[in-house]
Structure formats: C-alpha cells, structure tokens
Scaffold this motif. Structure first.
Motif, PDB file in Angstrom:
ATOM      1  N   THR A  69     130.696   4.561 -16.301  1.00 50.24           N
ATOM      2  CA  THR A  69     129.448   4.762 -15.587  1.00 50.24           C
ATOM      3  C   THR A  69     129.185   3.569 -14.666  1.00 50.24           C
ATOM      4  O   THR A  69     129.887   2.543 -14.721  1.00 50.24           O
ATOM      5  CB  THR A  69     128.284   4.898 -16.569  1.00 50.24           C
ATOM      6  OG1 THR A  69     128.130   3.645 -17.272  1.00 50.24           O
ATOM      7  CG2 THR A  69     128.535   6.015 -17.580  1.00 50.24           C
ATOM      8  N   ARG A  83     140.072   2.487 -22.759  1.00 50.28           N
ATOM      9  CA  ARG A  83     140.454   2.385 -21.343  1.00 50.28           C
ATOM     10  C   ARG A  83     140.277   0.943 -20.880  1.00 50.28           C
ATOM     11  O   ARG A  83     139.257   0.309 -21.143  1.00 50.28           O
ATOM     12  CB  ARG A  83     139.580   3.313 -20.488  1.00 50.28           C
ATOM     13  CG  ARG A  83     139.897   3.281 -19.015  1.00 50.28           C
ATOM     14  CD  ARG A  83     139.188   4.412 -18.302  1.00 50.28           C
ATOM     15  NE  ARG A  83     139.529   4.437 -16.885  1.00 50.28           N
ATOM     16  CZ  ARG A  83     139.475   5.503 -16.128  1.00 50.28           C
ATOM     17  NH1 ARG A  83     139.110   6.681 -16.652  1.00 50.28           N
ATOM     18  NH2 ARG A  83     139.773   5.448 -14.848  1.00 50.28           N
ATOM     19  N   GLN A  97     128.560   0.634 -16.769  1.00 47.04           N
ATOM     20  CA  GLN A  97     129.775   0.096 -17.377  1.00 47.04           C
ATOM     21  C   GLN A  97     130.624  -0.671 -16.370  1.00 47.04           C
ATOM     22  O   GLN A  97     131.212  -1.701 -16.703  1.00 47.04           O
ATOM     23  CB  GLN A  97     130.579   1.236 -18.006  1.00 47.04           C
ATOM     24  CG  GLN A  97     129.935   1.781 -19.272  1.00 47.04           C
ATOM     25  CD  GLN A  97     130.668   2.969 -19.841  1.00 47.04           C
ATOM     26  OE1 GLN A  97     131.273   3.763 -19.111  1.00 47.04           O
ATOM     27  NE2 GLN A  97     130.629   3.119 -21.163  1.00 47.04           N
ATOM     28  N   GLY A 154     145.279   6.345 -25.025  1.00 44.04           N
ATOM     29  CA  GLY A 154     144.175   7.020 -24.347  1.00 44.04           C
ATOM     30  C   GLY A 154     142.882   7.020 -25.122  1.00 44.04           C
ATOM     31  O   GLY A 154     141.916   7.682 -24.724  1.00 44.04           O
ATOM     32  N   HIS A 155     142.814   6.290 -26.237  1.00 41.94           N
ATOM     33  CA  HIS A 155     141.588   6.225 -27.026  1.00 41.94           C
ATOM     34  C   HIS A 155     140.615   5.167 -26.482  1.00 41.94           C
ATOM     35  O   HIS A 155     139.436   5.179 -26.816  1.00 41.94           O
ATOM     36  CB  HIS A 155     141.907   5.918 -28.479  1.00 41.94           C
ATOM     37  CG  HIS A 155     142.795   6.943 -29.104  1.00 41.94           C
ATOM     38  ND1 HIS A 155     142.496   8.290 -29.120  1.00 41.94           N
ATOM     39  CD2 HIS A 155     144.009   6.824 -29.715  1.00 41.94           C
ATOM     40  CE1 HIS A 155     143.467   8.953 -29.720  1.00 41.94           C
ATOM     41  NE2 HIS A 155     144.402   8.092 -30.096  1.00 41.94           N
ATOM     42  N   GLY A 190     137.128   5.053 -25.259  1.00 42.55           N
ATOM     43  CA  GLY A 190     137.249   6.373 -24.651  1.00 42.55           C
ATOM     44  C   GLY A 190     137.941   6.327 -23.304  1.00 42.55           C
ATOM     45  O   GLY A 190     137.932   5.308 -22.617  1.00 42.55           O
ATOM     46  N   PRO A 191     138.552   7.464 -22.899  1.00 41.26           N
ATOM     47  CA  PRO A 191     139.334   7.497 -21.666  1.00 41.26           C
ATOM     48  C   PRO A 191     138.542   7.903 -20.429  1.00 41.26           C
ATOM     49  O   PRO A 191     139.078   7.898 -19.327  1.00 41.26           O
ATOM     50  CB  PRO A 191     140.382   8.567 -21.980  1.00 41.26           C
ATOM     51  CG  PRO A 191     139.640   9.541 -22.849  1.00 41.26           C
ATOM     52  CD  PRO A 191     138.697   8.708 -23.691  1.00 41.26           C
ATOM     53  N   ASP A 192     137.267   8.256 -20.590  1.00 42.08           N
ATOM     54  CA  ASP A 192     136.491   8.801 -19.480  1.00 42.08           C
ATOM     55  C   ASP A 192     136.189   7.726 -18.435  1.00 42.08           C
ATOM     56  O   ASP A 192     136.285   6.527 -18.693  1.00 42.08           O
ATOM     57  CB  ASP A 192     135.185   9.420 -19.992  1.00 42.08           C
ATOM     58  CG  ASP A 192     134.418   8.461 -20.897  1.00 42.08           C
ATOM     59  OD1 ASP A 192     135.050   7.924 -21.836  1.00 42.08           O
ATOM     60  OD2 ASP A 192     133.228   8.232 -20.651  1.00 42.08           O
ATOM     61  N   GLU A 193     135.818   8.195 -17.238  1.00 45.05           N
ATOM     62  CA  GLU A 193     135.473   7.281 -16.162  1.00 45.05           C
ATOM     63  C   GLU A 193     134.251   6.448 -16.549  1.00 45.05           C
ATOM     64  O   GLU A 193     133.320   6.946 -17.162  1.00 45.05           O
ATOM     65  CB  GLU A 193     135.164   8.058 -14.876  1.00 45.05           C
ATOM     66  CG  GLU A 193     136.375   8.697 -14.212  1.00 45.05           C
ATOM     67  CD  GLU A 193     137.310   7.654 -13.623  1.00 45.05           C
ATOM     68  OE1 GLU A 193     136.815   6.584 -13.184  1.00 45.05           O
ATOM     69  OE2 GLU A 193     138.528   7.893 -13.621  1.00 45.05           O
ATOM     70  N   LYS A 250     136.889  -0.438 -22.487  1.00 44.36           N
ATOM     71  CA  LYS A 250     135.808   0.393 -22.998  1.00 44.36           C
ATOM     72  C   LYS A 250     136.395   1.412 -23.955  1.00 44.36           C
ATOM     73  O   LYS A 250     137.572   1.766 -23.851  1.00 44.36           O
ATOM     74  CB  LYS A 250     135.072   1.110 -21.865  1.00 44.36           C
ATOM     75  CG  LYS A 250     135.928   2.143 -21.120  1.00 44.36           C
ATOM     76  CD  LYS A 250     135.142   2.898 -20.059  1.00 44.36           C
ATOM     77  CE  LYS A 250     134.171   3.897 -20.655  1.00 44.36           C
ATOM     78  NZ  LYS A 250     134.833   5.023 -21.312  1.00 44.36           N
TER      79      LYS A 250
END
Length: 318
Positions: free
Chosen positions: A61, A46, A64, A43-44, A56-59, A54
């Motif tokens: 942009t 994605r 991106q 999860g570090h 990080g696990p965040d959605e 990319k």
C-alpha cells in the motif's frame, strides 16, 4: 520475546511499521536471515527494498511504501517531496514518482528502487502523520518545487500552499534561501516575481504575463477591497486602482461546482454595486487569444476611466 520461525504479522508488528519491517530488526528477534530469505523465495513474504520486507506477496500500500522508504533510509530519516505534500493535504504534482527521504549528510545510503535519498546538513524535525516521519510543510513544499522542471508545476505547488493559507510567501522564501540551491531558480522566480506581487494561482500567473505585454497601467493582484467605512466588498483577482476596474480570471475548474459559481456571481454583483467595472477572462484565453484579451481589457479600462472612480480602501496581498 520467544524466537519465531517465520516472518509473520505478529513479528513484523513488534518491530515494523504498517506491516513492513527491516530484516535487521527481525533477525534481532531471533529469526535466522535464511528463514526470511526462504519465506520471500516461497512467496509468503515480499522484499520491498534491500533489507526491508513485508508479510505476504501482495503489492504494498502507499503507507507500506512510505514505511519501507523510512526503514531503508534508517533511524532519523524524514519523508519529504510529493509524498509528504500529499500527507499534508496538498497536491502531489508527480504521483508515482520515487519517495524522497532526507537523511543526515554523513549517512552512507544511496537511492534505490522507489526511494530517492537526499543527504542534507539541515535535517528537519519531523512531524508524525499516520505514524510516519514527515518533513514540515515549508520544507516539503520547497523540496517538491525544487524537483520540478516546468514553471507551471512549480507555480501550482507554491500557490496552492499559500492560497489555502497553509503558509506564507515570506516563510517559503526563507526556506528556499536556507536550503540547497540545486533546482532553486524556478521556485525563486515564482516566489519573488509572482507570489511576491500577489499572484495566487497558475491562471493568475498567465494573466500577469499577458498584462506585462499589454502596456496597461499598474495592476494589483488579489487586493482586498473595502468601502470608506471599512465594509468589506470583495477580493478581486486583479485590480486597476486608478480607474476602479476589477479583472476576474474565471477558471472553469474553480467554477465547475454550482456553489463556487454562485459565490463568484455574488462577488461580481457586490463589486458592481459599489461602482466597479468588472472584466472577465477565462484562463485559457490568456494564452491562446492574447491579442483579443488585451483589446478587451483596454476596452474595459476605457469604460472604467469614463466613470467616476469609486472611493475605496485597497489592501494589497501579503
């Protein structure tokens, strides 16, 4: 560059775009693919697309997602369609739809997840916007229009670009003729039959359909009106030149802001001051109350015909 043990922002910045990188480029830095896979699993990082990650696990942009689409498609690829249309400052008719990416015809790459791949013999020279390779405006508009199955959406895409002065009917027609003919029927109809006649909005296209049912005499769409001395009067939405009747399609959306409404009132007063009869119709009535609108137009036409026709110079829309 020294070997790195993890997929970090510094490494991605070195080979990526907007915080997104191709796995192949990261491994070329010396990162084992197993390390990248572990980072994704933990999860570090994605995975956005096959071979694209990319940090990080965040959605991701919007930037991106667009960057990932280009990296997935490969070198020389170009974004077109609604995503490119938005980046040209126009309206994406289908926000959230897959990102269209154009690639050379010989490239073996298929659509995946949020990316639609189109192989083309006419790969355009990209313009760079936000560090992203974007198709030129005319190509973007036509690629977007070809993918619509509702005529009003096609109208909105084409008329916005022309109405805002970003391109011309002739340029769009040339682009349509030169490109793929898949999905070209509706854009061709709108360009040749409507924009070619001077129509510049969806509401005016509805009005044109109503006029065709009315048996009213010939009408000009969006002509510029001048007095005999060459003084500019106004640009009417539609104009009946034989009697001096201007027909305004009063869009609530366009007149929602007070400055827009004031501008409309001033244009109306100016046309009336030069002896024109001015009729007004809300766009919705051209579809829901057609018989009544036709009757009202005939009434306005008879009123204009009963008065001397103003001496005007009329310049048709091009």
């Amino acid at each position: 560059m020294p070997r790195r043990s993890r997929v970090d922002p510094v490494a991605i910045a070195a080979v990526g775009l907007h915080g997104v990188a191709a796995v192949a480029d990261l491994t070329a830095l010396g990162m084992p693919s197993s390390t990248i896979a572990r980072r994704v699993h933990a999860g570090h990082a994605r995975r956005l697309l096959r071979g694209v990650v990319k940090e990080g696990p965040d959605e991701p942009t919007d930037d991106q997602r667009a960057a990932a689409a280009l990296l997935y498609a490969g070198a020389g690829s170009v974004i077109s369609g609604g995503e490119a249309l938005r980046r040209h400052g126009l309206t994406d008719p289908n926000p959230g739809r897959r990102i269209l990416v154009l690639v050379e015809a010989q490239r073996q790459r298929t659509s995946s997840a949020f990316v639609e791949i189109e192989r083309t013999e006419r790969l355009p020279t990209a313009t760079i916007t936000d560090d992203l390779a974007i198709a030129p405006l005319d190509r973007t508009v036509i690629d977007t229009a070809r993918r619509q199955d509702r005529i009003d959406v096609v109208r909105a895409v084409l008329t916005e670009a022309v109405q805002k002065g970003r391109t011309t009917v002739a340029r769009l027609a040339a682009e349509l003729a030169a490109g793929s003919q898949r999905g070209s029927a509706l854009p061709r109809r709108v360009l040749h039959d409507e924009l070619g006649a001077g129509v510049r909005s969806v509401a005016e296209a509805w009005a044109r359909e109503l006029h065709a049912e009315s048996d009213l005499p010939r009408v000009l769409w969006n002509p510029r009106l001048y007095d005999p001395a060459g003084t500019y009067i106004a640009q009417a939405d539609a104009f009946f030149p034989d009697v001096g009747l201007a027909w305004e399609i009063d869009s609530v959306r366009h007149h929602f802001l007070l400055p827009d409404w004031d501008k409309t009132l001033r244009r109306r007063a100016r046309m009336q001051a030069f002896g024109l009869v001015v009729a007004h119709t809300r766009p919705s009535r051209t579809r829901a109350d057609r018989a009544a609108v036709i009757e009202e137009l005939w009434g306005s036409y008879r009123l204009a015909a009963s008065r001397p026709c103003p001496d005007l110079r009329v310049v048709v829309a091009s």
